[in-house]
Design an enzyme around this catalytic site. Structure first.
Site, mmCIF file in Angstrom:
data_model
loop_
_atom_site.group_PDB
_atom_site.id
_atom_site.type_symbol
_atom_site.label_atom_id
_atom_site.label_comp_id
_atom_site.label_asym_id
_atom_site.label_seq_id
_atom_site.Cartn_x
_atom_site.Cartn_y
_atom_site.Cartn_z
ATOM 1 N N TYR A 151 40.704 40.417 53.830
ATOM 2 C CA TYR A 151 39.995 41.422 54.347
ATOM 3 C C TYR A 151 39.011 40.978 55.594
ATOM 4 O O TYR A 151 38.523 41.857 56.217
ATOM 5 C CB TYR A 151 38.784 41.633 53.179
ATOM 6 C CG TYR A 151 38.517 43.205 52.997
ATOM 7 C CD1 TYR A 151 39.426 43.645 51.994
ATOM 8 C CD2 TYR A 151 37.656 44.130 53.556
ATOM 9 C CE1 TYR A 151 39.206 45.040 51.345
ATOM 10 C CE2 TYR A 151 37.567 45.340 52.997
ATOM 11 C CZ TYR A 151 38.220 45.842 52.078
ATOM 12 O OH TYR A 151 37.993 47.259 51.959
ATOM 13 N N LYS A 218 43.005 35.721 41.075
ATOM 14 C CA LYS A 218 44.356 35.912 41.057
ATOM 15 C C LYS A 218 44.841 34.294 41.311
ATOM 16 O O LYS A 218 45.804 34.167 41.761
ATOM 17 C CB LYS A 218 44.974 36.908 41.829
ATOM 18 C CG LYS A 218 46.494 37.045 41.607
ATOM 19 C CD LYS A 218 46.734 38.068 40.429
ATOM 20 C CE LYS A 218 48.229 38.184 40.221
ATOM 21 N NZ LYS A 218 48.379 38.432 38.770
ATOM 22 N N ASP A 271 44.819 41.035 37.109
ATOM 23 C CA ASP A 271 45.170 42.268 36.511
ATOM 24 C C ASP A 271 44.845 42.472 35.057
ATOM 25 O O ASP A 271 44.786 43.599 34.716
ATOM 26 C CB ASP A 271 46.811 42.162 36.633
ATOM 27 C CG ASP A 271 47.519 40.616 36.522
ATOM 28 O OD1 ASP A 271 46.525 39.840 36.811
ATOM 29 O OD2 ASP A 271 48.325 40.551 36.160
ATOM 30 N N ASP A 295 36.885 44.939 46.010
ATOM 31 C CA ASP A 295 37.098 46.476 46.411
ATOM 32 C C ASP A 295 37.783 47.176 45.345
ATOM 33 O O ASP A 295 37.359 48.204 45.246
ATOM 34 C CB ASP A 295 37.846 46.288 47.744
ATOM 35 C CG ASP A 295 37.628 47.592 48.761
ATOM 36 O OD1 ASP A 295 36.770 48.215 48.431
ATOM 37 O OD2 ASP A 295 38.571 47.646 49.491
#
Ligand code: NAD
Length: 405
Positions: A151, A218, A271, A295
């Protein structure tokens, strides 16, 4: 403008006078409408709570279209300087200039002021239409890293000399495979930024008496960035908050029960986390995440409790804090006095809490709860609720004030 005094930061905490000067940016599109409504609610609550002993001295500062029309600059230096000087600011949504030299005013503000934590509390207000059966089970506060990750905008377009140069280095020196013509983005994540975010979130958790902190990442795939983020956050929990926390991995040794008064710290793969907030929302309270994951998660959680119009946000650093609506400037509704101001009003509630003006903050929450339960709401909620009464943006704010006592 009323006269007032500056908030200062002393020993890492804001020292707030009874008449703080607080800069505001009304914002573009629906910004002026929802800002007026927010000002009404904030002033009503402060007056009701402190009977004139405390009040806010507002100071308008400029960014976005209004600033551009006045100065030719989307984000004037004086605006950044004012936020640095007065420590706390509140802003409406800003339209992102199309094709301008600036990528996003909001992202630029966060980076230039080092507002390193994006804090988004997401909770349900009874009566708000939601796609879930039990939306009230979700009550989380998301701490999203605001300065790093993919980002940060360090990227080069396909077939540019810059991308080719980076690719040549990576292919020839680092011996990795990258296809010809690839666009390339960089994902930097540092111990410094990850740890200061974890520190802020754990301090918040302690101060609010929340019971669980979850690190979302992740790291199973991106081991040296997101995996390291997880590790660095755990290190802060163990080394700096050892007295207050217990790690989930150590729970077995303790008979599976969190000792009373301790904060449970665990981690979840991103996830899985998206499933968890839907299937077992009550198990989560404070969530610490890298920039991009955060986000996505923030908006997904907001959707569970009735959409972005209801979710507040704050960008907070060690020396300044900026409170803002989480939705955009919705230009098609501009100037119609119809938009839902709840997101900005709730951002104002976060601002009052940051100032330590909790009594006024509570009054607004009561006012919102009662107003929505009476089914007196703006168009976006009214069209989804049976038997609701449609209010203008300003009328809704007036109703919140009337319902505070
Ligand atoms: P948006 O959030 O402005 O609007 C999307 C739709 O959501 C609107 O058409 C409207 O129907 C609804 N909506 C949003 N806020 C609402 C409210 N308070 N009350 C009722 N309905 C509401 O998103 P967009 O159209 O993609 O973006 C418009 C502009 O805002 C763009 O320039 C974008 O870059 C900018 N933006 C700014 C911020 C920010 O300032 N933090 C955030 C997102 C988008």
């Amino acid at each position: 403008m009323l006269t007032g005094e500056k908030i200062i930061i002393e020993n890492g905490k804001p020292k707030v006078p009874n008449n703080p000067i607080i800069p505001f940016i009304e914002g573009d599109g629906i910004g002026p409408d929802i800002w007026r409504a927010t000002q009404l609610a904030l002033e009503g609550a402060v007056q009701k709570a402190y009977k004139g002993k405390r009040r806010i001295a507002w100071k308008e500062i400029f960014a976005g279209e209004k600033a551009y029309k006045m100065t030719g600059n989307w984000l004037p230096n004086e605006t950044l300087q004012a936020i640095r000087e007065y420590v706390v600011a509140i802003k409406g949504p800003l339209t992102t200039p199309v094709g301008g030299g600036i990528r996003s005013i909001n992202v630029a503000m966060r980076q230039l002021l080092d507002l390193y934590a994006c804090i988004r509390p997401v909770r349900y207000f009874g009566g708000v239409p939601s796609p879930l059966k039990n939306p009230e089970k979700l009550n989380v506060v998301i701490f999203r890293e605001n300065t790093e990750d993919v980002y940060a905008g360090i990227e080069w377009a396909s077939y540019t000399p810059e991308a080719e140069r980076v690719r040549n280095f990576l292919v020839n020196e680092m011996k990795v495979t990258i296809r010809e013509g690839s666009a390339i983005g960089i994902k930097p994540m540092s111990p410094f930024a990850s740890k200061r975010l974890a520190r802020m979130a754990l301090n918040y958790t302690k101060a609010r008496g929340r019971k669980t902190v979850t690190l979302m990442h992740k790291g199973n795939i991106m081991k040296f960035t997101e995996g390291a983020f997880r590790q660095w956050c755990y290190e802060v929990a163990e080394n700096e908050f050892g007295e207050d926390t217990v790690l989930e991995s150590k729970l077995k040794e303790m008979g599976g029960k969190v000792p009373p008064g301790k904060i449970l710290v665990n981690d979840r793969i991103a996830d899985a986390m998206f499933q968890m907030v839907l299937l077992r929302p009550e198990e989560y309270s404070v969530i610490i995440t890298p920039n991009l994951d955060g986000d996505f998660l923030s908006d997904a959680c907001a959707a569970q409790v009735g959409g972005l119009g209801m979710a507040p946000g704050a960008n907070v650093g060690d020396t300044a804090a900026c409170f803002e609506a989480t939705h955009g400037s919705a230009p098609i509704h501009a100037g119609k006095d119809k938009a839902n101001p709840t997101s900005l009003i709730l951002s104002g509630v976060m601002m009052l809490e940051y100032l330590g003006w909790n009594e006024a903050a509570k009054l607004i929450i009561n006012g919102i709860e009662k107003t929505i339960s009476q089914k007196t709401v703006t168009y976006d909620l009214e069209r989804q609720m049976s038997g609701a009464k449609l209010l203008k943006c300003s009328e809704y704010a007036g109703q919140i004030v009337a319902n505070m006592g």
